[in-house]
Design an enzyme around this catalytic site. Structure first.
Site, PDB file in Angstrom:
ATOM      1  N   LYS A  30       0.755  -1.382  -0.073  1.00  0.00           N
ATOM      2  CA  LYS A  30      -0.127  -0.069  -0.052  1.00  0.00           C
ATOM      3  C   LYS A  30       0.922   1.181   0.189  1.00  0.00           C
ATOM      4  O   LYS A  30       0.456   2.063  -0.622  1.00  0.00           O
ATOM      5  CB  LYS A  30      -0.872  -0.125   1.121  1.00  0.00           C
ATOM      6  CG  LYS A  30      -0.269   0.302   2.658  1.00  0.00           C
ATOM      7  CD  LYS A  30      -1.566   0.447   3.547  1.00  0.00           C
ATOM      8  CE  LYS A  30      -0.715   0.447   4.802  1.00  0.00           C
ATOM      9  NZ  LYS A  30      -0.072   1.735   4.989  1.00  0.00           N
ATOM     10  N   THR A  31       2.045   1.234   0.618  1.00  0.00           N
ATOM     11  CA  THR A  31       2.950   2.478   0.675  1.00  0.00           C
ATOM     12  C   THR A  31       3.382   2.884  -0.499  1.00  0.00           C
ATOM     13  O   THR A  31       3.488   3.927  -0.932  1.00  0.00           O
ATOM     14  CB  THR A  31       3.791   2.154   1.738  1.00  0.00           C
ATOM     15  OG1 THR A  31       3.460   2.051   3.185  1.00  0.00           O
ATOM     16  CG2 THR A  31       4.804   3.444   1.740  1.00  0.00           C
ATOM     17  N   ASP A 225      -3.841   7.687   4.076  1.00  0.00           N
ATOM     18  CA  ASP A 225      -3.607   6.339   4.509  1.00  0.00           C
ATOM     19  C   ASP A 225      -4.087   5.776   5.680  1.00  0.00           C
ATOM     20  O   ASP A 225      -4.601   6.559   6.390  1.00  0.00           O
ATOM     21  CB  ASP A 225      -2.085   6.430   4.859  1.00  0.00           C
ATOM     22  CG  ASP A 225      -1.422   5.050   4.916  1.00  0.00           C
ATOM     23  OD1 ASP A 225      -1.815   3.968   4.445  1.00  0.00           O
ATOM     24  OD2 ASP A 225      -0.127   5.015   5.624  1.00  0.00           O
ATOM     25  N   GLU A 226      -4.205   4.236   5.907  1.00  0.00           N
ATOM     26  CA  GLU A 226      -4.913   3.716   7.012  1.00  0.00           C
ATOM     27  C   GLU A 226      -6.220   4.214   7.207  1.00  0.00           C
ATOM     28  O   GLU A 226      -6.743   4.480   8.491  1.00  0.00           O
ATOM     29  CB  GLU A 226      -3.920   3.947   8.160  1.00  0.00           C
ATOM     30  CG  GLU A 226      -2.614   3.242   8.141  1.00  0.00           C
ATOM     31  CD  GLU A 226      -2.514   1.944   7.983  1.00  0.00           C
ATOM     32  OE1 GLU A 226      -3.520   1.174   8.091  1.00  0.00           O
ATOM     33  OE2 GLU A 226      -1.369   1.271   8.059  1.00  0.00           O
ATOM     34  N   GLN A 256      -8.097  -4.920   8.852  1.00  0.00           N
ATOM     35  CA  GLN A 256      -7.015  -4.548   9.936  1.00  0.00           C
ATOM     36  C   GLN A 256      -7.665  -3.476  10.791  1.00  0.00           C
ATOM     37  O   GLN A 256      -6.594  -2.772  11.322  1.00  0.00           O
ATOM     38  CB  GLN A 256      -5.754  -4.129   9.315  1.00  0.00           C
ATOM     39  CG  GLN A 256      -5.151  -5.356   8.384  1.00  0.00           C
ATOM     40  CD  GLN A 256      -3.810  -5.120   7.722  1.00  0.00           C
ATOM     41  OE1 GLN A 256      -2.838  -4.731   8.697  1.00  0.00           O
ATOM     42  NE2 GLN A 256      -3.778  -4.766   6.562  1.00  0.00           N
ATOM     43  N   ARG A 643       1.413 -11.148  10.208  1.00  0.00           N
ATOM     44  CA  ARG A 643       2.690 -10.469  10.764  1.00  0.00           C
ATOM     45  C   ARG A 643       3.981 -11.346  10.305  1.00  0.00           C
ATOM     46  O   ARG A 643       5.107 -11.250  10.135  1.00  0.00           O
ATOM     47  CB  ARG A 643       2.925 -10.322  12.266  1.00  0.00           C
ATOM     48  CG  ARG A 643       2.032  -8.901  12.692  1.00  0.00           C
ATOM     49  CD  ARG A 643       1.948  -7.731  11.910  1.00  0.00           C
ATOM     50  NE  ARG A 643       0.921  -7.947  10.992  1.00  0.00           N
ATOM     51  CZ  ARG A 643       0.384  -7.169   9.986  1.00  0.00           C
ATOM     52  NH1 ARG A 643       1.563  -6.074   9.744  1.00  0.00           N
ATOM     53  NH2 ARG A 643      -0.368  -7.165   9.225  1.00  0.00           N
TER      54      ARG A 643
END
Length: 700
Positions: A30-31, A225-226, A256, A643
């Site tokens: 995503k970044t 973002d997020e 998330q 993770r």
């Protein structure tokens, strides 16, 4: 450079005008999408850098985004003679952007451009001052809890006048009286708090349409973002900013969304298409982090949620090893299994194909769970770092209670006495203590080395107390009598301490006849420590869990004779604390990481252990009351699983020591939701267990 993107990433990056919603699964890049999209808008002259605003949540994330955008733009400038390296766009956190707006235009709503920003500690100090002015008892009404209530109200857009409509308790009445004075004092002192940095820009835009239009004209392209972590205030702020041009790109993952307790709501991302007509939706489902088995396990759990958009992560990498599920007999067996496995996997023993310690993480639902793993790591000389919290024996509530026990073991311990004399608050000034200590030492001219506490205790406690017999060789009765006769200040001082000293005399006598676990219970009961820390916040829940964990440790010493129990307990803890101190010099780049599942979001590790996978622990018992809470626990499990890059271990114990004693445990429903073909099950009992993957554990 743009050919490095996969088809879905490229679709998001190449989108020009109109609202864009990017569902970015864990590890899907995503970044990269956000930074490349910013660079592409500039490179293709869609807009100038100053027309772009990118917002994220943390300074670290904003800093990394800035660096990556600069790097991409610099490379593009190298590759093309027609493209000169441009100015950078504005990339900021929500709070920093709010401060930026208020510095420029806050004067329209009476905010001086030189305003101060009060952090939570500053706001709590101010609240305490207001409580003193209003004669509100700080023992009865915790200032931290009042601060939390005011902050929550602000983030729900409830001002002091509106708050009065929601008063239902005596605590609410106190908040209703403090809240307006708190706001008044902030303005008088030319200050704003963190919540104001997001709320006041909304007030500014609502009351000054021309100011809003100026920002609409400046920021023609907005990226957030997020987005699943935004709250109501942030949602409204973004909607104001994007209202004219409608060129809003939000990136996030509803799977998330794990911060509902902070005010975040996933409804913002789930309802985005309804809020912004003509939205183009892009799903990033290709994962660049984990094996397929790990991704399938995460999906098996999260897809049971009703509040989500359907998506399933996949990868080009190998299927990978199965998910290891281990059933331990007891909680300390669980810790031993995890640390033994780390020794097998890690490069400590120079194993072939070993894993660096920094690539291993132990994740748990609550901070209190760290203690047993910390001790096992220390025992095996494995360096570790604790993320998002203090090590167990460094936590305030643990240090407070150990100070009580140390002082009861040794009343000469003035360091412990000074820690606990006002814990909980007893309005006994430290200056008065030091002054009286000096007076006592001067009077005795160094002939005896007794702390002030013993001098006072000698007078105000029962002469028959066992603990006084230990110091009967000191002839201090005459001194006490003369002190009271000749010095009224000393007399008042001694009388003020009478109740406290009497309390410690009773606790001393109790310590001579009972083990350390019973003594700890007695201390908690007599000083009402849990009542003092229980302010209703999430931090209070965590502190109570830590105290219950300390009780579990104390239980180990129940078989000792009463006094030996206390002394052995304190001696062993001192050794553990010393190990922690010496461990601080280890290179942090090569340490096992311990953290809560909430703290792990955004990170990745080669090998992950998720421990305490039991009903009531994970999912947490507090989530059983509502479907939405339970769905957030399932999302938290999804975050924890994703993770892991190569190996994932899920562990639970058949029995666990809790504050109620040794209890039978039921494996987490999340284990039962894993497909049997993905799991390798193991047990302390030669691999056999009453349970097997696929069982509906929580119905047992």
């Amino acid at each position: 450079m743009f050919n490095q993107l996969n088809s879905q990433q490229k679709k998001a990056v190449m989108h020009n005008n109109g609202p864009l919603l990017v569902f970015a699964g864990a590890g899907s890049g995503k970044t990269r999408v956000i930074t490349y999209r910013i660079a592409r808008l500039i490179k293709d002259h869609i807009c100038e850098p100053e027309n772009i605003l990118a917002i994220t949540f943390t300074r670290k994330a904003a800093g990394e985004m800035k660096d990556r955008v600069k790097s991409i733009l610099a490379k593009l400038a190298e590759q093309s003679k027609d493209f000169a390296y441009p100015r950078s766009p504005l990339i900021s956190t929500f709070h920093a952007f709010g401060a930026y707006i208020l510095r420029k235009d806050g004067h329209y709503i009476g905010i001086d451009r030189n305003f101060s920003i009060f952090d939570p500690n500053d706001t709590e100090v101010l609240i305490k001052q207001i409580m003193d002015e209003l004669n509100i008892d700080k023992k009865q009404f915790n200032p931290a809890n009042i601060r939390y209530s005011i902050s929550s109200s602000k983030n729900e857009m409830i001002d002091p006048k509106q708050f009065k409509q929601f008063v239902q308790s005596s605590f609410d009445e106190v908040v209703a009286s403090v809240y307006p004075k708190y706001e008044e004092q902030l303005r008088e002192q030319g200050a704003v708090d963190f919540d104001d940095l997001q709320i006041l820009p909304l007030v500014l835009f609502k009351e000054n349409p021309t100011v809003l239009e100026r920002y609409n004209n400046q920021f023609k392209y907005i990226l957030v973002d997020e987005y699943q972590d935004t709250n109501e205030v942030q949602y409204r702020l973004v909607k104001y900013l994007a209202g004219k041009n409608n060129n809003l790109c939000v990136v996030g993952d509803d799977d998330q969304g794990i911060y509902r307790w902070r005010g975040a709501t996933i409804k913002n991302i789930l309802s985005f298409e309804k809020d912004f007509k003509g939205t183009v939706v892009v799903k990033l489902e290709k994962n660049y982090r984990s094996t397929q088995n790990i991704l399938d396990s995460a999906y098996a759990i999260v897809h049971k949620n009703n509040e989500r958009v359907e998506k399933k992560l996949w990868t080009d990498s190998e299927k990978g090893s199965p998910i290891h599920v281990y059933e331990a007999k007891r909680d300390f067996d669980e810790a031993k299994f995890v640390i033994d496995k780390i020794l097998d996997l890690s490069d400590i023993n120079n194993n072939e194909n070993s894993v660096r310690l920094k690539d291993i993480a132990i994740l748990y639902r609550t901070n209190a769970q760290s203690r047993i793993f910390e001790e096992e790591l220390l025992k095996n000389a494995i360096p570790y770092r604790l993320v998002g919290g203090l090590r167990f024996y460094e936590r305030r509530e643990i240090k407070d209670l150990l100070a009580y026990l140390r002082f009861l073991a040794n009343p000469r311990d003035e360091v412990s006495f000074q820690r606990i004399i006002n814990t909980p608050p007893r309005k006994i000034g430290i200056k008065s203590i030091l002054s009286m200590n000096h007076f006592v030492k001067k009077t005795f001219n160094g002939r005896i080395n007794l702390g002030l506490f013993l001098i006072i205790a000698w007078k105000v406690t029962d002469k028959s107390s066992d603990w006084k017999k230990e110091f009967s060789t000191y002839d201090i009765d005459d001194f006490i009598i003369n002190l009271i006769k000749t010095d009224d200040q000393c007399k008042a001082f001694i009388e003020r301490y009478a109740e406290l000293v009497s309390l410690f005399g009773k606790l001393w006598d109790f310590s001579m006849k009972n083990n350390v676990r019973l003594l700890l219970d007695e201390v908690l009961s007599q000083v009402k420590y849990i009542d003092w820390i229980d302010d209703g916040s999430d931090d209070a829940v965590a502190r109570k869990e830590n105290i219950f964990e300390l009780k579990v440790i104390a239980d180990r010493y129940s078989d000792y004779k009463s006094r030996d129990s206390l002394l052995s307990f304190l001696a062993d803890i001192a050794l553990v604390e010393q190990d922690q101190i010496s461990d601080k010099d280890v290179d942090e780049n090569d340490m096992v990481t311990l953290m809560t599942l909430h703290s792990a979001k955004g990170l990745e590790f080669d090998t992950v252990f998720i421990v305490g996978m039991e009903e009531g622990l994970f999912p947490h018992s507090l989530s059983f009351a509502s479907v939405s809470d339970l769905e957030e626990e399932r999302r938290l499990c999804y975050v924890g699983i994703t993770r892991a890059k190569k190996r994932l271990y899920l562990t639970f114990a058949g029995n666990r020591k809790t504050y109620t004693g040794l209890t039978d445990r039921i494996p987490s429903r999340f284990i039962s939701e894993l497909p049997e073909e993905l799991v390798k099950f193991d047990s302390w009992n030669s691999g056999e267990s009453y349970y097997s993957p696929g069982d509906n554990f929580y119905q047992y």
